[in-house]
Motif scaffolding. Structure first.
Motif, PDB file in Angstrom:
ATOM      1  N   ASN A  25      37.409 107.313  24.794  1.00  8.20           N
ATOM      2  CA  ASN A  25      36.339 108.667  24.618  1.00  8.20           C
ATOM      3  C   ASN A  25      37.057 110.119  24.905  1.00  8.20           C
ATOM      4  O   ASN A  25      36.567 110.475  23.143  1.00  8.20           O
ATOM      5  N   LEU A  26      37.660 109.781  25.466  1.00  8.84           N
ATOM      6  CA  LEU A  26      38.465 110.933  26.076  1.00  8.84           C
ATOM      7  C   LEU A  26      39.514 111.511  24.450  1.00  8.84           C
ATOM      8  O   LEU A  26      39.679 112.088  24.060  1.00  8.84           O
ATOM      9  N   ASP A  27      40.552 110.491  24.271  1.00  8.65           N
ATOM     10  CA  ASP A  27      41.003 110.223  23.091  1.00  8.65           C
ATOM     11  C   ASP A  27      40.135 110.733  21.796  1.00  8.65           C
ATOM     12  O   ASP A  27      40.999 111.761  21.179  1.00  8.65           O
ATOM     13  N   MET A  28      38.874 110.085  21.416  1.00  9.51           N
ATOM     14  CA  MET A  28      38.415 111.059  20.011  1.00  9.51           C
ATOM     15  C   MET A  28      37.626 111.876  20.221  1.00  9.51           C
ATOM     16  O   MET A  28      37.943 112.538  19.278  1.00  9.51           O
ATOM     17  N   GLY A  29      37.432 112.638  21.574  1.00  9.24           N
ATOM     18  CA  GLY A  29      36.743 113.745  21.382  1.00  9.24           C
ATOM     19  C   GLY A  29      37.629 114.872  21.283  1.00  9.24           C
ATOM     20  O   GLY A  29      37.587 115.390  20.672  1.00  9.24           O
ATOM     21  N   ARG A  30      38.871 115.023  22.392  1.00  9.35           N
ATOM     22  CA  ARG A  30      40.197 115.669  22.003  1.00  9.35           C
ATOM     23  C   ARG A  30      40.542 115.702  20.294  1.00  9.35           C
ATOM     24  O   ARG A  30      40.968 116.462  19.861  1.00  9.35           O
ATOM     25  N   ASN A  31      41.250 114.562  20.102  1.00 10.94           N
ATOM     26  CA  ASN A  31      41.355 114.684  18.694  1.00 10.94           C
ATOM     27  C   ASN A  31      40.646 114.916  17.519  1.00 10.94           C
ATOM     28  O   ASN A  31      40.907 115.794  16.499  1.00 10.94           O
ATOM     29  N   VAL A  32      39.425 114.400  17.768  1.00  5.94           N
ATOM     30  CA  VAL A  32      37.848 115.327  16.819  1.00  5.94           C
ATOM     31  C   VAL A  32      37.993 116.383  16.585  1.00  5.94           C
ATOM     32  O   VAL A  32      38.625 117.490  16.121  1.00  5.94           O
ATOM     33  N   ILE A  33      37.551 117.376  18.164  1.00  6.77           N
ATOM     34  CA  ILE A  33      37.830 118.804  18.321  1.00  6.77           C
ATOM     35  C   ILE A  33      38.707 119.521  17.659  1.00  6.77           C
ATOM     36  O   ILE A  33      39.141 119.822  17.786  1.00  6.77           O
TER      37      ILE A  33
END
Length: 310
Positions: free
Chosen positions: A79-87
């Motif tokens: 969830n951390l990786d998905m969030g930071r990548n998208v943002i």
């Protein structure tokens, strides 16, 4: 308006894409086979090539207490990786608007209810889903930092209460409470079981909103994005005990057996009720009652999940 939605195959995403207003926009809905959100380079390239006007980040690794306790590393890191990548890819490609979906588990375990938006990072998180909560807190803070640094960017976070509804998972091992209970009680009725176990004493309180209501909110937010607060709770503003949910589901399904409490099982936070003061000021309110939501979800379970399993 061109809108990129991540997590379009999940419960929230599918309810958004099934909404009657979806035809008013051009939606980009890449599957994980097309776009790996765990890869920054892939997310960056996709956004650069497709130039969305708004991104709705609804993707995530999700599950109930059992799943979170079994895989805390996965719930934190994915969830951390998905969030930071998208943002960060959105920022790099100058996407002006982003709507990030947080979670009420971002709030401290011992905070006074109802939980208002200013309580984030004001205390210790609930251990049973701490990894997931930490990832959601970081994504929300990242959105706020980007918006503060440059007012060109309006990156905002909504914090829904617990959700259930059509397209939910109904697996006993990795689903949230209500769909798991719907399946459990349905099977108990079919198998003529006289008793059903409830984890803990059943007195913990939870606020569950139907995902159809959240989809309604999303389209309201799109139309009123500029006046929406940086962080905004989205929920009912009231809750029920676990025992009351079991009773309501049993009534809808027609199960007449007894409930037995297993006091050896974990129950999570005693209460997690969000404050909807700012939501009311924003001008939105949910439409479905608990009974209506359970009826819709049970109909989906019977007409889709059960048919697919036969």
């Amino acid at each position: 308006m061109k809108i990129l939605i991540t997590g379009g195959s999940g419960m929230v995403g599918r309810n958004i894409l099934a909404h009657e207003n979806v035809a008013d926009f051009e939606f980009l809905n890449p599957t994980s086979a097309v776009l790996n959100l765990l890869s920054f380079s892939e997310v960056d390239e996709y956004i650069k090539n497709n130039t969305p006007d708004l991104i709705i980040h609804a993707a995530g690794k999700v599950g109930g207490i059992h799943a979170n306790m079994a895989d805390p590393v996965g719930f934190l890191v994915d969830n951390l990786d998905m969030g930071r990548n998208v943002i960060l890819a959105a920022k790099k490609n100058r996407v002006a608007k982003l709507l990030n979906l947080g979670s009420s588990c971002m709030y401290p375990r011992d905070a006074a209810n109802p939980l208002n938006e200013d309580l984030i990072l004001k205390g210790e998180l609930e251990p049973t889903n701490e990894g997931y909560a930490l990832a959601k807190v970081v994504a929300a803070r990242l959105c706020a930092y980007i918006s503060q640094e440059d007012n060109y960017f309006a990156y905002k976070t909504i914090i829904p209460c617990n959700l259930f509804g059509a397209y939910d998972k109904f697996s006993p091992k990795n689903s949230h409470m209500l769909p798991a209970v719907i399946r459990k009680i349905h099977e108990a009725k079919e198998n003529q079981l006289g008793t059903i176990d409830i984890w803990g004493d059943g007195l913990a309180r939870r606020e569950f909103m139907h995902a159809e209501d959240l989809a309604n909110f999303i389209f309201f937010a799109i139309d009123n994005f500029e006046k929406m607060p940086q962080n905004l709770n989205v929920g009912l503003g009231y809750d029920y005990t676990i025992n009351e949910y079991y009773k309501a589901i049993a009534d809808v399904i027609g199960y007449t057996g007894d409930f037995v409490h297993d006091l050896s099982k974990p129950v999570g936070m005693k209460q997690k009720l969000i404050d909807v003061t700012r939501l009311s000021e924003f001008g939105w309110k949910h439409a479905l009652s608990m009974k209506e939501g359970i009826e819709k979800t049970y109909d989906f379970y019977k007409n889709n999940i059960l048919k697919d399993e036969l």
